[in-house]
Scaffold this motif. Structure first.
Motif: not given
Length: 148
Positions: A22-27, A34-47, A59-62
């Motif tokens: 399954v494709e993984a996704c997150g931000m 800052s253009d500085r990636p600092a905090r990983l947020i794994e998301m669930v692939n709802a599809a 989840d995205l709204l939250h």
């Protein structure tokens, strides 16, 4: 150019391998501007799909509300491709709505969730135009020094 620390790089790759096929996704969020990636947020692939990813709208709204409260923005938006190269599909390009973000794709097609290298590439996607960019992986020490 995307500059990302080793721990974040490793976490994105691990997420992609864990969710394969399954494709993984997150931000990865960072301080606004800052253009500085600092905090990983794994998301669930709802599809739940090996060929498409979709964030759960609630989840995205939250997540966006949380980032707003923390004065953050999406610096990296990532997902995996389990059967194709790490290049944005037409759907990926059409869904790219954050012109300031780095769009990272990880291809797990060669080794799946087994040990072995992945293809890890980053792009800027603005108004449908895709531009690949260099990825530099910084040690945790370098990343800490940059943020101070």
């Amino acid at each position: 150019m995307l500059r990302i620390d080793q721990a974040t790089y490793d976490a994105i790759v691990e997420h992609a391998k864990r969710d394969h096929p399954v494709e993984a996704c997150g931000m990865v969020a960072g301080p606004i501007g800052s253009d500085r990636p600092a905090r990983l947020i794994e998301m669930v692939n709802a599809a739940g799909s090996p060929t498409f990813y979709e964030y759960d709208s609630t989840d995205l709204l939250h997540l966006y509300r949380e980032m707003d409260d923390r004065d953050e923005e999406p610096v990296v938006i990532y997902h995996s491709h389990s059967a194709t190269e790490a290049y944005p599909s037409v759907t990926d390009i059409n869904l790219a709505s954050e012109p300031g973000a780095h769009y990272v794709l990880v291809s797990t097609r060669e080794h799946g969730n087994n040990p072995g290298p992945v293809e890890f590439r980053s792009y800027r996607i603005v108004d449908g135009a895709v531009t690949e960019e260099e990825v530099t992986i910084a040690s945790s020490t370098e990343a800490a020094e940059e943020s101070s």
